[in-house]
Design an enzyme around this catalytic site. Structure first.
Site, mmCIF file in Angstrom:
data_model
loop_
_atom_site.group_PDB
_atom_site.id
_atom_site.type_symbol
_atom_site.label_atom_id
_atom_site.label_comp_id
_atom_site.label_asym_id
_atom_site.label_seq_id
_atom_site.Cartn_x
_atom_site.Cartn_y
_atom_site.Cartn_z
ATOM 1 C CG ASP A 67 25.074 -7.591 -50.301
ATOM 2 O OD1 ASP A 67 25.723 -6.871 -51.083
ATOM 3 O OD2 ASP A 67 25.321 -7.673 -49.080
ATOM 4 C CB THR B 101 26.258 -4.502 -59.639
ATOM 5 O OG1 THR B 101 26.075 -3.405 -58.733
ATOM 6 C CG2 THR B 101 27.374 -4.167 -60.606
ATOM 7 C CE LYS C 70 25.857 1.364 -56.620
ATOM 8 N NZ LYS C 70 24.808 0.372 -56.302
ATOM 9 N NE ARG D 166 25.953 -18.073 -55.309
ATOM 10 C CZ ARG D 166 26.010 -16.950 -54.611
ATOM 11 N NH1 ARG D 166 25.113 -16.012 -54.803
ATOM 12 N NH2 ARG D 166 26.941 -16.759 -53.713
ATOM 13 C CG LEU D 167 25.740 -16.907 -63.113
ATOM 14 C CD1 LEU D 167 25.782 -15.582 -63.868
ATOM 15 C CD2 LEU D 167 25.524 -18.069 -64.072
#
Length: 233
Positions: free
Chosen positions: A12, A16, A37, A210-211
């Site tokens: 996490d 990705t 992946k 942070r989006l």
């Protein structure tokens, strides 16, 4: 053609997001792309088979388009460690089988191919093998995603040291802000980034804030604004 293995300091960390953003950045430059992946757990059982959100994001940023099985040849439903998910499914998740599954895709004439790992650097595939060994067998330079949060300085340096100890090139690193509190004090935030720059023996490819965009595709497109690609010959 350039090929890289994407790993993170932990699970996490946004591997990705960053992999998808690098693919999106390459597409802006007119390059062909492929995101892979190899192993994904935590897949959803759909009408067309098991599907993983991370693999679907890579698929959305792959051009020309390819089929899902090429991008994610080993998909497991339980959201647990891949080697345990494979055991439950009665699947032999070994390096030789993984390498064979990826070989056709890695041979494609794409400008940029990214292979995204699972979790951190030493995620096991079975009792004897781990995913880091796949990067070694494929001789892929590594891009390290550092999840920016408390504890990341230690995690980043240890992971960078492990990558180098395995004899692989660390092609670059990306900072991905996970904890907004980590950046509240800008002086401390910049000091932490400066420390990472000193201790990670590779260029910084960007730092992503942070989006808040709603969809993974939108977030990847925005993250691409903050990144530059590893070297492309």
């Amino acid at each position: 053609m350039q090929r890289y293995f994407i790993t993170g300091t932990d699970t996490d960390t946004g591997k990705t997001l960053i992999a998808s953003a690098l693919l999106a950045r390459a597409r802006r430059d007119g390059l062909t792309t492929l995101g892979l992946k190899p192993v994904a757990s935590g897949c959803e059982n759909t009408g067309v088979g098991l599907r993983n959100a991370d693999a679907l994001s890579l698929m959305a940023h792959t051009f020309p388009a390819t089929d899902y099985a090429t991008i994610n040849p080993f998909a497991f439903e339980p959201a647990i460690a891949p080697h345990l998910a494979a055991q439950r499914a009665g699947c032999d998740l070994g390096l030789e089988r993984l390498e064979g599954a990826l070989a056709p895709a890695l041979a494609e004439p794409r400008d940029l191919i990214l292979v995204e790992g699972a979790g951190g650097w030493r995620v096991p595939l079975n009792p004897e093998e781990n995913l880091a060994e796949l990067a070694s067998r494929l001789d892929l330079p590594v891009v390290l995603v550092v999840g920016l949060k408390l504890g990341c300085l230690n995690h980043a340096q240890l992971t960078a040291e492990a990558i180098q100890a395995d004899g692989l090139e660390l092609a670059g690193w990306v900072g991905n802000l996970l904890d907004p509190g980590f950046a509240v004090d800008d002086t401390l935030y910049q000091a932490n980034l400066a420390h990472l720059t000193r201790v990670i023996p590779a260029p910084c490819l960007g730092v992503v804030p942070r989006l808040t965009e709603a969809s993974p595709i939108e977030r990847a497109g925005k993250a691409a604004d903050y990144l530059h690609l590893p070297r492309i010959d």
